[in-house]
Design an enzyme around this catalytic site. Structure first.
Site, mmCIF file in Angstrom:
data_model
loop_
_atom_site.group_PDB
_atom_site.id
_atom_site.type_symbol
_atom_site.label_atom_id
_atom_site.label_comp_id
_atom_site.label_asym_id
_atom_site.label_seq_id
_atom_site.Cartn_x
_atom_site.Cartn_y
_atom_site.Cartn_z
ATOM 1 N N CYS A 62 1.052 -1.265 0.355
ATOM 2 C CA CYS A 62 0.065 0.025 0.270
ATOM 3 C C CYS A 62 1.126 1.237 -0.116
ATOM 4 O O CYS A 62 1.447 1.118 0.826
ATOM 5 C CB CYS A 62 -0.732 0.130 1.232
ATOM 6 S SG CYS A 62 -1.410 1.278 1.240
ATOM 7 N N HIS B 89 -9.078 -3.684 -2.577
ATOM 8 C CA HIS B 89 -8.308 -2.890 -1.763
ATOM 9 C C HIS B 89 -9.036 -1.391 -1.402
ATOM 10 O O HIS B 89 -8.370 -0.854 -0.509
ATOM 11 C CB HIS B 89 -6.598 -3.144 -2.390
ATOM 12 C CG HIS B 89 -5.686 -2.577 -1.635
ATOM 13 N ND1 HIS B 89 -5.106 -2.554 -0.770
ATOM 14 C CD2 HIS B 89 -5.162 -1.309 -1.278
ATOM 15 C CE1 HIS B 89 -4.065 -1.831 -0.296
ATOM 16 N NE2 HIS B 89 -4.690 -1.205 -0.109
ATOM 17 N N GLU B 90 -8.531 -1.021 -2.518
ATOM 18 C CA GLU B 90 -9.282 1.009 -2.983
ATOM 19 C C GLU B 90 -10.381 1.166 -2.690
ATOM 20 O O GLU B 90 -10.200 1.963 -1.628
ATOM 21 C CB GLU B 90 -8.974 1.073 -4.013
ATOM 22 C CG GLU B 90 -7.641 0.984 -4.528
ATOM 23 C CD GLU B 90 -6.523 1.718 -3.876
ATOM 24 O OE1 GLU B 90 -6.751 2.269 -3.523
ATOM 25 O OE2 GLU B 90 -5.699 0.968 -3.766
ATOM 26 N N HIS C 254 -10.492 1.797 1.370
ATOM 27 C CA HIS C 254 -9.557 2.426 1.958
ATOM 28 C C HIS C 254 -10.716 3.445 2.111
ATOM 29 O O HIS C 254 -10.465 4.856 2.928
ATOM 30 C CB HIS C 254 -8.595 2.927 0.978
ATOM 31 C CG HIS C 254 -7.421 2.467 0.779
ATOM 32 N ND1 HIS C 254 -6.327 2.786 1.923
ATOM 33 C CD2 HIS C 254 -6.649 2.408 0.260
ATOM 34 C CE1 HIS C 254 -5.320 2.266 2.060
ATOM 35 N NE2 HIS C 254 -5.186 2.017 0.374
#
Length: 190
Positions: free
Chosen positions: A114, A157-158, A161
């Site tokens: 990351c 993954h994004e 966030h």
């Protein structure tokens, strides 16, 4: 131009907030941010530009990582076909959400990295192997897309966030390198 100095690091409170939904159509500032995030990823994958501006290579970035708590991500996943002239998936996604996913899970063999984490964190990060997403593009058009394997992992993954979740939250703290039943390790194409 976004550089690594604009990317906030783990421990920063913005990374743990749930990002706000963006009103469609986007304002000029949000559109500019989306374009700059995508430009950062493209630049980070160009060895000469990356070296010149000291960019860490990335395939995805979320607005919270540049300290903007809004639901916007950019992804630039190169094709694993050496002959390909276009990336596998490259776009800005506004208010992205997963509308369906496979039961089958997958993970990267080397774990995940990351841009907001400056240390190696070993462990398998379980993700859905296939997802279907809905999002708005920068022009405000609603889009739907099916993604599999690496592209699906990047987008998950994004989106994490945007929800204040870091990849290492998904690693089994007691046994980070144990493969849960049914978890398929994504083979690299190299």
């Amino acid at each position: 131009m976004i550089t690594m100095k604009d990317v906030i690091r783990e421990g920063h409170p913005t990374l743990r907030k749930v990002a706000k939904k963006i009103a469609i159509p986007l304002n000029q500032e949000e559109e500019k941010l989306g374009n700059e995030m995508l430009e950062f990823l493209i630049n980070s994958q160009d060895p000469e530009i990356a070296e010149k501006y000291e960019l860490r290579p990335g395939v995805g970035i979320a607005a919270p990582q540049v300290d903007v708590s809004k639901r916007i991500i950019a992804v630039h996943v190169p094709s694993d076909d050496p002959e390909a002239t276009e990336p596998e998936f490259s776009t800005v996604l506004v208010n992205p959400r997963i509308i369906s996913h496979s039961v089958q899970q997958t993970c990267l063999p080397e774990g995940e990295g990351c841009l907001s984490v400056d240390r190696e964190i070993p462990g398998y990060v379980p993700r859905h192997k296939r997802i279907r997403i809905e999002y708005f593009d920068l022009e405000g058009n609603k889009q739907k897309k099916r993604l599999t394997d690496f592209s699906a992992i990047v987008v998950q993954h994004e989106i994490d966030h945007l929800n204040g979740v870091m990849f290492f939250d998904r690693i089994d703290p007691d046994n980070p390198l144990a493969l849960p039943d049914g978890l398929e390790v994504l083979e690299s194409e190299e």
